[in-house]
Each structure stands twice: as C-alpha cells, then as structure tokens.
Write a protein that holds these residues in place. Structure first.
Motif, PDB file in Angstrom:
ATOM      1  N   ALA A 151      50.648  32.077  53.816  1.00 41.51           N
ATOM      2  CA  ALA A 151      51.166  33.004  54.834  1.00 41.51           C
ATOM      3  C   ALA A 151      51.892  34.188  54.192  1.00 41.51           C
ATOM      4  O   ALA A 151      51.847  35.312  54.718  1.00 41.51           O
ATOM      5  CB  ALA A 151      52.106  32.265  55.782  1.00 41.51           C
ATOM      6  N   ALA A 152      52.521  33.947  53.047  1.00 49.96           N
ATOM      7  CA  ALA A 152      53.317  34.998  52.398  1.00 49.96           C
ATOM      8  C   ALA A 152      52.469  36.159  51.906  1.00 49.96           C
ATOM      9  O   ALA A 152      52.989  37.270  51.714  1.00 49.96           O
ATOM     10  CB  ALA A 152      54.098  34.400  51.229  1.00 49.96           C
ATOM     11  N   VAL A 153      51.180  35.933  51.685  1.00 49.20           N
ATOM     12  CA  VAL A 153      50.334  37.017  51.169  1.00 49.20           C
ATOM     13  C   VAL A 153      49.383  37.567  52.233  1.00 49.20           C
ATOM     14  O   VAL A 153      48.501  38.375  51.926  1.00 49.20           O
ATOM     15  CB  VAL A 153      49.543  36.550  49.930  1.00 49.20           C
ATOM     16  CG1 VAL A 153      50.477  36.314  48.763  1.00 49.20           C
ATOM     17  CG2 VAL A 153      48.728  35.297  50.220  1.00 49.20           C
ATOM     18  N   LEU A 154      49.548  37.155  53.476  1.00 51.19           N
ATOM     19  CA  LEU A 154      48.735  37.686  54.570  1.00 51.19           C
ATOM     20  C   LEU A 154      49.327  38.997  55.085  1.00 51.19           C
ATOM     21  O   LEU A 154      50.544  39.164  55.150  1.00 51.19           O
ATOM     22  CB  LEU A 154      48.659  36.682  55.717  1.00 51.19           C
ATOM     23  CG  LEU A 154      48.026  35.327  55.413  1.00 51.19           C
ATOM     24  CD1 LEU A 154      48.143  34.418  56.636  1.00 51.19           C
ATOM     25  CD2 LEU A 154      46.578  35.482  54.994  1.00 51.19           C
ATOM     26  N   THR A 155      48.462  39.932  55.450  1.00 53.88           N
ATOM     27  CA  THR A 155      48.885  41.196  56.052  1.00 53.88           C
ATOM     28  C   THR A 155      47.886  41.549  57.151  1.00 53.88           C
ATOM     29  O   THR A 155      46.834  40.896  57.279  1.00 53.88           O
ATOM     30  CB  THR A 155      48.908  42.342  55.017  1.00 53.88           C
ATOM     31  OG1 THR A 155      47.562  42.800  54.785  1.00 53.88           O
ATOM     32  CG2 THR A 155      49.555  41.908  53.700  1.00 53.88           C
ATOM     33  N   PRO A 156      48.162  42.577  57.929  1.00 51.46           N
ATOM     34  CA  PRO A 156      47.179  42.995  58.944  1.00 51.46           C
ATOM     35  C   PRO A 156      45.849  43.451  58.360  1.00 51.46           C
ATOM     36  O   PRO A 156      44.859  43.538  59.089  1.00 51.46           O
ATOM     37  CB  PRO A 156      47.904  44.156  59.639  1.00 51.46           C
ATOM     38  CG  PRO A 156      49.356  43.872  59.452  1.00 51.46           C
ATOM     39  CD  PRO A 156      49.451  43.279  58.081  1.00 51.46           C
ATOM     40  N   ARG A 157      45.795  43.691  57.043  1.00 51.93           N
ATOM     41  CA  ARG A 157      44.541  44.101  56.422  1.00 51.93           C
ATOM     42  C   ARG A 157      43.747  42.926  55.870  1.00 51.93           C
ATOM     43  O   ARG A 157      42.654  43.109  55.331  1.00 51.93           O
ATOM     44  CB  ARG A 157      44.814  45.096  55.269  1.00 51.93           C
ATOM     45  CG  ARG A 157      45.423  46.423  55.695  1.00 51.93           C
ATOM     46  CD  ARG A 157      44.540  47.190  56.671  1.00 51.93           C
ATOM     47  NE  ARG A 157      43.218  47.501  56.164  1.00 51.93           N
ATOM     48  CZ  ARG A 157      42.914  48.622  55.487  1.00 51.93           C
ATOM     49  NH1 ARG A 157      43.839  49.518  55.229  1.00 51.93           N
ATOM     50  NH2 ARG A 157      41.664  48.841  55.085  1.00 51.93           N
ATOM     51  N   THR A 158      44.275  41.700  55.982  1.00 45.34           N
ATOM     52  CA  THR A 158      43.553  40.529  55.472  1.00 45.34           C
ATOM     53  C   THR A 158      42.296  40.305  56.306  1.00 45.34           C
ATOM     54  O   THR A 158      42.352  40.234  57.527  1.00 45.34           O
ATOM     55  CB  THR A 158      44.434  39.270  55.515  1.00 45.34           C
ATOM     56  OG1 THR A 158      45.646  39.506  54.806  1.00 45.34           O
ATOM     57  CG2 THR A 158      43.700  38.092  54.883  1.00 45.34           C
ATOM     58  N   ARG A 159      41.184  40.159  55.623  1.00 46.65           N
ATOM     59  CA  ARG A 159      39.916  39.930  56.309  1.00 46.65           C
ATOM     60  C   ARG A 159      39.439  38.489  56.146  1.00 46.65           C
ATOM     61  O   ARG A 159      38.800  37.941  57.042  1.00 46.65           O
ATOM     62  CB  ARG A 159      38.841  40.891  55.768  1.00 46.65           C
ATOM     63  CG  ARG A 159      39.154  42.346  56.047  1.00 46.65           C
ATOM     64  CD  ARG A 159      39.147  42.650  57.545  1.00 46.65           C
ATOM     65  NE  ARG A 159      39.636  43.987  57.835  1.00 46.65           N
ATOM     66  CZ  ARG A 159      40.839  44.262  58.299  1.00 46.65           C
ATOM     67  NH1 ARG A 159      41.710  43.262  58.536  1.00 46.65           N
ATOM     68  NH2 ARG A 159      41.215  45.490  58.549  1.00 46.65           N
ATOM     69  N   LEU A 160      39.718  37.876  55.006  1.00 46.48           N
ATOM     70  CA  LEU A 160      39.266  36.516  54.764  1.00 46.48           C
ATOM     71  C   LEU A 160      40.223  35.807  53.812  1.00 46.48           C
ATOM     72  O   LEU A 160      40.756  36.416  52.891  1.00 46.48           O
ATOM     73  CB  LEU A 160      37.858  36.495  54.165  1.00 46.48           C
ATOM     74  CG  LEU A 160      37.344  35.069  53.903  1.00 46.48           C
ATOM     75  CD1 LEU A 160      36.011  34.826  54.570  1.00 46.48           C
ATOM     76  CD2 LEU A 160      37.278  34.766  52.413  1.00 46.48           C
ATOM     77  N   VAL A 161      40.411  34.505  54.076  1.00 49.49           N
ATOM     78  CA  VAL A 161      41.183  33.643  53.185  1.00 49.49           C
ATOM     79  C   VAL A 161      40.260  32.501  52.754  1.00 49.49           C
ATOM     80  O   VAL A 161      39.582  31.892  53.582  1.00 49.49           O
ATOM     81  CB  VAL A 161      42.435  33.081  53.879  1.00 49.49           C
ATOM     82  CG1 VAL A 161      43.144  32.072  52.985  1.00 49.49           C
ATOM     83  CG2 VAL A 161      43.379  34.222  54.275  1.00 49.49           C
ATOM     84  N   ALA A 162      40.239  32.228  51.451  1.00 53.34           N
ATOM     85  CA  ALA A 162      39.445  31.124  50.911  1.00 53.34           C
ATOM     86  C   ALA A 162      40.397  30.106  50.303  1.00 53.34           C
ATOM     87  O   ALA A 162      41.224  30.449  49.459  1.00 53.34           O
ATOM     88  CB  ALA A 162      38.473  31.641  49.853  1.00 53.34           C
ATOM     89  N   VAL A 163      40.265  28.853  50.733  1.00 51.08           N
ATOM     90  CA  VAL A 163      41.163  27.806  50.231  1.00 51.08           C
ATOM     91  C   VAL A 163      40.401  26.489  50.158  1.00 51.08           C
ATOM     92  O   VAL A 163      39.432  26.271  50.899  1.00 51.08           O
ATOM     93  CB  VAL A 163      42.401  27.675  51.137  1.00 51.08           C
ATOM     94  CG1 VAL A 163      42.044  27.061  52.483  1.00 51.08           C
ATOM     95  CG2 VAL A 163      43.510  26.868  50.465  1.00 51.08           C
ATOM     96  N   THR A 164      40.841  25.625  49.279  1.00 55.46           N
ATOM     97  CA  THR A 164      40.198  24.327  49.140  1.00 55.46           C
ATOM     98  C   THR A 164      40.719  23.329  50.168  1.00 55.46           C
ATOM     99  O   THR A 164      41.881  23.379  50.567  1.00 55.46           O
ATOM    100  CB  THR A 164      40.422  23.773  47.725  1.00 55.46           C
ATOM    101  OG1 THR A 164      39.655  22.598  47.561  1.00 55.46           O
ATOM    102  CG2 THR A 164      41.887  23.451  47.459  1.00 55.46           C
TER     103      THR A 164
END
Length: 400
Positions: A151-164
C-alpha cells in the motif's frame, strides 16, 4: 478421513527409486492416474478440435474438461482459464498486452519476494512503455511482506501490482486479500503468481481479490505447462496479438496454436487425483478444499518435525520465518556452501537442491547473493522417513 501417505506414495511409480524428494517446489513426481490419462489421450483418436470425426470430438472434450477442472481448482470460471506453455510465458504475454495501454508516468509495482517470472516481465514492459517501476520490500528478518508495504508504494498512477501468493524460495504467504483491497482502492489491477501456492493450499480467485493468477500443473502432479485464470469479462477487454484466422473468442484468443491435448488430459487427471485426497463428499471444488486441508495438516506436521531436527544441528541457519507459509525451508550453513550440502545429500539418495531458484531479488534481499541456499520443499507424498533421512544426511554433512 485419515491421510494415508503410504497409499498415496504407492500411486507414484518414480518413488520406487528410493530417492527422498524435497524438490517439489521445482516440480513434483507424477502419479499413475496422470500418466494413464496422458497415454489414453494419445492412444485414442485425436485431431484438431471439432464436432464430426471421433478425433475432433475427443479433442473438444479434453479441452472442456481441462477448463472445468482447473476452474474448480482455482475457484474461477471455465471461460477464464487460459492454457500456456509456462506461467512465465503467460505472464510475459499478459504484460505485453496490458502495457499497450500504459503511458509514460504510469506506475507498476513488483515485490522483492517474487520469483523473477513475476518481476522481469512487468519491469521490462514498464520500461518499454515509459512507466515507473516501484518496489514493495519484504522484511528479511521475518520473511513477511505485509499489505502495508504494498500500500505504501501505491499512487493514483499505479496501473498494475504483481505479487506472489507464496514465495517459492522461503514459503512466505502474503495476505493477498488485503493487498487486493489496497490495489483496487488505488484503481489498479492485481496479478498473483500462484505457482507455489497452488501446490500447497486451496486457491480461490474470486475470494482472493486477484484479477489474474497463474499456476503450473507440474507443481501439483500434472504435466509441464502453465495456466492463467481471470474473470472472462476482464479477458474480453484485452486484445493480444493473434493470427487473423484464429478464434477471437475468450479464452481462445490468448492461446497461440494447437493445444497439447495430452497435457490438458493429464492436468484434468491431476486435479481429480488431488480431489481424491479429501473426504470424498460434495462436488469437485468441495473435495479439493477438503484435500488441501488434509495436505496442509500433513505437510505442516512434517515441516515442524524437520525444523526441530534441522535447527538442532550446529551451524544451520533457516531463512523461512513467516507466520503463514508453505512447507518450504531455505537453509544456509556456517562456513559451508549450500551447493556442497546438495551434492553430499545426493550421494545418500536425498534430493534437496541449492540455488536461488529464480527468486533472485529475494535471495539478494536476504543477503544471500545470487547463490541462495539449500531448499527443502515438502510435498504431499513426503513421509517421516524422508525427513529422518534429510536430517541425518545434513548431520553427517556438517560433521564431515
């Protein structure tokens, strides 16, 4: 229902070799019903899918059964199940397709905990699109990747998050649901690498909140290929490169060329084999949930036994410390290379490989460089004798 590991082991012809396999995270052994299903598919009439000739009908049936079986496994819809050569290939294809929408200044989030197959495709696609890559860091002391770190690195410009869904190196299982909630609140999509998770725990695409998930059947007794699962409605919005005459229907538009029907038949058999490890009641999805619960109890008990024995040995350091994790241990040894332990165990019929296992960022973040450590990966067919041989073998190694 009692978990009968002896009866289970009897279904795996390769276990007759006497090797104690702790290499499950790299691929499990294959049970007889899966082998038979592959053979049956290849010995029956088989041809391009259709509705007239017997070979066409068989091919169509195999594909439909495959999609329904994997949908039951992953808590998804059959129309959202995509075949791929590997999870890596599927992730690269998806990254290229999604990146066509990205613009300079858009952002993509990847995690240090992940296998490189859920990092590099996104990083490279972002670079080509001019997007910014942000990193979610896990705690090397605990192995945890808390939702707040994402959550700390999310911004309104985030388009995709990849996580295991589970680290193939140290077993950490992040709270995917909490991560998904934060990702969606930011207006982004979530891609989950469930390759290691699906071998040890029940996956539910809808309940997890993931938009996309990939897995590999050869990690849970099936053939070597990959699978992508997503909501069919979401897949309808994506338009990958494809041949003009090939189908534009979902999910076929994402599958390039003729499918390997024998592999699909083997995967269906693997899912049914897994479902048979449960209490035998309810539909296949219910039986799979029951089976995974039994597998988790069995593997957790073995992991705890292994940890007690291994951590009592002088000079052993364990790096798998998260509160919720798979039965996967990463070990290093004082003044002794992990690769040396791997070779020593091999002479005693114990297969526990040493490497970073493509989790390069995680290995470096743990301070282990590119070499990683000795990975002890338990599978449903491991038993107490396997664990005893592992502990005894490492004890001999450390004394040698």
């Amino acid at each position: 229902m009692t978990y009968d590991v002896r009866a289970l082991r009897a279904q795996f012809p390769s276990l007759a070799s006497g090797t104690a396999h702790f290499d499950g995270p790299g691929g499990t052994q294959t049970p007889a019903p899966v082998i038979r299903a592959i053979t049956d598919a290849l010995t029956a009439p088989l041809s391009i899918r259709g509705a007239v000739a017997p070979g066409e009908i068989n091919a169509e049936r195999i594909v439909g059964e495959f999609r329904r079986a994997v949908a039951d496994l992953l808590g998804a819809e059959p129309g959202g199940i995509v075949f791929g050569r590997s999870a890596t290939q599927l992730t690269y294809d998806l990254a290229r397709t999604l990146a066509a929408r990205w613009r300079p200044g858009d952002e993509v989030v990847v995690s240090r905990l992940d296998h490189d197959a859920n990092i590099r495709p996104w990083v490279q696609a972002a670079e080509r699109a001019g997007a910014v890559v942000r990193w979610a860091e896990f705690d090397p002391a605990t192995g945890e990747l808390p939702p707040e770190a994402v959550a700390a690195v999310l911004t309104p410009r985030t388009r995709l998050v990849a996580v295991t869904g589970a680290s193939n190196l140290i077993g950490t299982r992040p709270d995917v649901r909490a991560i998904a909630d934060a990702v969606h609140a930011a207006g982004a999509l979530l891609h989950v690498d469930a390759v290691h998770l699906a071998a040890h725990a029940s996956v539910d695409l809808a309940a997890s909140g993931a938009d996309f998930a990939v897995c590999s059947p050869y990690k849970f007794f099936g053939p070597h290929h990959g699978v992508l699962a997503a909501d069919p409605a979401l897949l309808e919005t994506l338009h990958p490169d494809k041949l003009v005459p090939s189908s534009d229907a979902v999910p076929e538009r994402f599958e390039l060329g003729t499918l390997p029907y024998e592999a699909l038949a083997g995967t269906t058999a693997a899912v049914d084999f897994l479902a048979g490890l449960g209490d035998g009641s309810g539909d296949r999805r219910a039986r799979l949930r029951s089976a995974y619960a039994a597998i988790e109890r069995h593997e957790t008990a073995l992991r705890e036994t292994a940890e007690r024995g291994l951590y009592a040995l002088d000079g052993v350091t364990g790096h798998s410390r998260a509160a919720v994790r798979t039965p996967t241990l990463l070990l290093t040894f004082r003044d002794r290379p992990a690769a040396e332990a791997y070779r020593f165990l091999g002479t005693r019929g114990v297969h526990a490989p040493a490497a970073s296992f493509y989790a390069l960022e995680a290995s470096r973040h743990l301070g282990l460089g590119d070499g990683g450590g000795l990975r002890v990966g338990l599978s449903p067919y491991n038993d107490a004798e396997d664990v005893e041989r592992l502990v005894a073998g490492l004890g001999e190694f450390l004394e040698s």
